[in-house]
Design an enzyme around this catalytic site. Structure first.
Site, PDB file in Angstrom:
ATOM      1  N   GLY A   1      29.540  36.090 -19.590  1.00 34.76           N
ATOM      2  CA  GLY A   1      30.003  36.307 -20.954  1.00 34.76           C
ATOM      3  C   GLY A   1      29.965  35.034 -21.781  1.00 34.76           C
ATOM      4  O   GLY A   1      29.695  35.069 -22.984  1.00 34.76           O
ATOM      5  N   THR A   2      30.205  33.903 -21.131  1.00 32.79           N
ATOM      6  CA  THR A   2      30.148  32.615 -21.839  1.00 32.79           C
ATOM      7  C   THR A   2      28.738  32.327 -22.323  1.00 32.79           C
ATOM      8  O   THR A   2      28.534  31.877 -23.462  1.00 32.79           O
ATOM      9  CB  THR A   2      30.632  31.484 -20.912  1.00 32.79           C
ATOM     10  OG1 THR A   2      31.971  31.779 -20.500  1.00 32.79           O
ATOM     11  CG2 THR A   2      30.587  30.138 -21.622  1.00 32.79           C
TER      12      THR A   2
ATOM     13  N   ALA B   1      38.488  36.695 -24.795  1.00 29.79           N
ATOM     14  CA  ALA B   1      37.583  35.553 -24.769  1.00 29.79           C
ATOM     15  C   ALA B   1      36.695  35.662 -23.538  1.00 29.79           C
ATOM     16  O   ALA B   1      37.148  36.067 -22.470  1.00 29.79           O
ATOM     17  CB  ALA B   1      38.352  34.234 -24.741  1.00 29.79           C
TER      18      ALA B   1
ATOM     19  N   ASN C   1      35.648  33.171 -22.151  1.00 32.31           N
ATOM     20  CA  ASN C   1      36.070  32.038 -21.348  1.00 32.31           C
ATOM     21  C   ASN C   1      37.307  31.412 -22.016  1.00 32.31           C
ATOM     22  O   ASN C   1      37.253  31.046 -23.184  1.00 32.31           O
ATOM     23  CB  ASN C   1      34.945  31.005 -21.248  1.00 32.31           C
ATOM     24  CG  ASN C   1      35.165  29.999 -20.156  1.00 32.31           C
ATOM     25  OD1 ASN C   1      36.244  29.444 -20.023  1.00 32.31           O
ATOM     26  ND2 ASN C   1      34.139  29.746 -19.357  1.00 32.31           N
ATOM     27  N   PHE C   2      38.398  31.299 -21.266  1.00 29.91           N
ATOM     28  CA  PHE C   2      39.640  30.773 -21.823  1.00 29.91           C
ATOM     29  C   PHE C   2      39.808  29.275 -21.625  1.00 29.91           C
ATOM     30  O   PHE C   2      40.776  28.694 -22.112  1.00 29.91           O
ATOM     31  CB  PHE C   2      40.839  31.510 -21.217  1.00 29.91           C
ATOM     32  CG  PHE C   2      41.126  32.821 -21.892  1.00 29.91           C
ATOM     33  CD1 PHE C   2      41.894  32.866 -23.036  1.00 29.91           C
ATOM     34  CD2 PHE C   2      40.605  33.994 -21.396  1.00 29.91           C
ATOM     35  CE1 PHE C   2      42.149  34.070 -23.682  1.00 29.91           C
ATOM     36  CE2 PHE C   2      40.854  35.199 -22.020  1.00 29.91           C
ATOM     37  CZ  PHE C   2      41.630  35.244 -23.168  1.00 29.91           C
TER      38      PHE C   2
ATOM     39  N   HIS D   1      26.937  30.230 -11.521  1.00 18.12           N
ATOM     40  CA  HIS D   1      28.254  30.669 -11.063  1.00 18.12           C
ATOM     41  C   HIS D   1      28.221  30.995  -9.573  1.00 18.12           C
ATOM     42  O   HIS D   1      27.158  31.074  -8.964  1.00 18.12           O
ATOM     43  CB  HIS D   1      28.713  31.910 -11.838  1.00 18.12           C
ATOM     44  CG  HIS D   1      29.211  31.604 -13.219  1.00 18.12           C
ATOM     45  ND1 HIS D   1      28.373  31.527 -14.304  1.00 18.12           N
ATOM     46  CD2 HIS D   1      30.464  31.334 -13.688  1.00 18.12           C
ATOM     47  CE1 HIS D   1      29.083  31.246 -15.386  1.00 18.12           C
ATOM     48  NE2 HIS D   1      30.347  31.113 -15.036  1.00 18.12           N
ATOM     49  N   HIS D   2      29.407  31.235  -9.040  1.00 20.30           N
ATOM     50  CA  HIS D   2      29.556  31.624  -7.635  1.00 20.30           C
ATOM     51  C   HIS D   2      28.934  32.995  -7.384  1.00 20.30           C
ATOM     52  O   HIS D   2      28.747  33.804  -8.306  1.00 20.30           O
ATOM     53  CB  HIS D   2      31.039  31.642  -7.257  1.00 20.30           C
ATOM     54  CG  HIS D   2      31.882  32.458  -8.197  1.00 20.30           C
ATOM     55  ND1 HIS D   2      32.057  33.810  -8.068  1.00 20.30           N
ATOM     56  CD2 HIS D   2      32.559  32.102  -9.310  1.00 20.30           C
ATOM     57  CE1 HIS D   2      32.825  34.266  -9.038  1.00 20.30           C
ATOM     58  NE2 HIS D   2      33.150  33.240  -9.824  1.00 20.30           N
TER      59      HIS D   2
ATOM     60  N   GLY E   1      40.209  38.337 -20.240  1.00 23.66           N
ATOM     61  CA  GLY E   1      39.023  37.546 -19.948  1.00 23.66           C
ATOM     62  C   GLY E   1      37.998  38.323 -19.152  1.00 23.66           C
ATOM     63  O   GLY E   1      37.046  37.733 -18.634  1.00 23.66           O
TER      64      GLY E   1
ATOM     65  N   LYS F   1      30.463  36.501  -8.622  1.00 23.63           N
ATOM     66  CA  LYS F   1      30.518  36.911 -10.027  1.00 23.63           C
ATOM     67  C   LYS F   1      29.665  38.158 -10.210  1.00 23.63           C
ATOM     68  O   LYS F   1      28.478  38.166  -9.858  1.00 23.63           O
ATOM     69  CB  LYS F   1      30.037  35.788 -10.936  1.00 23.63           C
ATOM     70  CG  LYS F   1      30.182  36.130 -12.424  1.00 23.63           C
ATOM     71  CD  LYS F   1      29.951  34.919 -13.295  1.00 23.63           C
ATOM     72  CE  LYS F   1      30.055  35.270 -14.776  1.00 23.63           C
ATOM     73  NZ  LYS F   1      31.378  35.840 -15.119  1.00 23.63           N
TER      74      LYS F   1
ATOM     75  N   THR G   1      34.820  40.482 -18.650  1.00 23.44           N
ATOM     76  CA  THR G   1      33.583  40.728 -19.378  1.00 23.44           C
ATOM     77  C   THR G   1      32.947  42.032 -18.903  1.00 23.44           C
ATOM     78  O   THR G   1      33.355  42.611 -17.905  1.00 23.44           O
ATOM     79  CB  THR G   1      32.601  39.561 -19.192  1.00 23.44           C
ATOM     80  OG1 THR G   1      32.341  39.388 -17.789  1.00 23.44           O
ATOM     81  CG2 THR G   1      33.176  38.269 -19.747  1.00 23.44           C
TER      82      THR G   1
END
Length: 238
Positions: A143-144, A98, A100-101, A133-134, A73, A137, A75
């Site tokens: 990536g999502t 992925a 995002n899983f 996001h936080h 996961g 990151k 990216t």
């Protein structure tokens, strides 16, 4: 199932907790140079990689060379993705990458593709993506968000790419925000002079990402070749 964790940050710790709750064993936690470990001498069923972009390719391919399937996961390393798949196939093991899983996010991906197909000929609507996001990151956009944009581009002939915040008319603008303690929110918006249409996914914790990664690891065990979370999701929904 015996699991190797590649990366032992917050996601690694969340995955460890979920894996132990589901009856699995963590046999090694690698948060340093993977080449100092003799992976081929360890009993490992699958490796789960949530490391950092600079380490991901080496982590993943080292596992492939030891015959260990990998769930990744991480990216920011995808320039080397095709080479990683080649090494996976050469060593007859399995791989799922992925962005995002989370099972919820992967359902969200399917909704995004369906909405993009419905909207592709409605020129009065323009599309944008926002992700939050936080502050820890490392990559932006997420990536999502990139996956969401790529899905829209595949369907919408008016959009040829995406850009972070300053998109041209034929690109999808992605707005990336970093706010303390936000696990992840993604918004896809279609706007016109008349109305707006939005789909939103909001994560409340990292548990969804971690659980999805462990479920994917359970699924990939003993399989060969490149697979996707769509394959995992399809098996769950049968």
């Amino acid at each position: 199932m015996k699991i190797a964790l590649l990366g032992y940050g917050r996601m690694g710790k969340a995955i460890e907790s979920i894996a132990l709750d589901r009856g699995h064993e963590i046999v090694v936690k690698i948060d340093e140079d993977i080449e100092s470990y003799s992976l081929n001498k360890m009993e490992i069923d699958v490796a789960i990689d949530f490391s950092i972009p600079d380490a991901a390719y080496k982590n993943i391919t080292s596992c492939f060379k030891a015959g260990i399937p990998v769930i990744s996961g991480t990216t920011g390393w995808l320039d080397n993705y095709d080479k990683a798949v080649e090494i996976c196939n050469e060593n007859k093991t399995g791989f799922i990458y992925a962005s995002n899983f989370s099972l919820g996010v992967n359902i969200f991906f399917e909704l995004n593709k369906k909405l993009a197909a419905l909207m592709k000929n409605l020129d009065e609507y323009d599309v944008k993506i926002e992700e939050i996001h936080h502050t820890k990151k490392l990559d932006a956009p997420s990536g999502t968000a990139i996956s969401l944009a790529d899905q829209i581009i595949e369907t919408n002939d008016r959009k040829k790419g995406w850009d972070l915040e300053s998109a041209k008319e034929n690109e999808i603008p992605i707005l990336a925000k970093r706010i303390d303690d936000i696990p992840g929110t993604h918004i896809v918006s279609y706007s016109s002079k008349i109305d707006d249409i939005e789909i939103i996914h909001t994560a409340h914790s990292r548990e969804g990402f971690a659980k999805g990664a462990v479920i994917a690891a359970e699924w990939i065990k003993d399989k060969e070749g490149e697979h996707s979370m769509k394959d995992v999701l399809s098996s769950l929904l049968e």
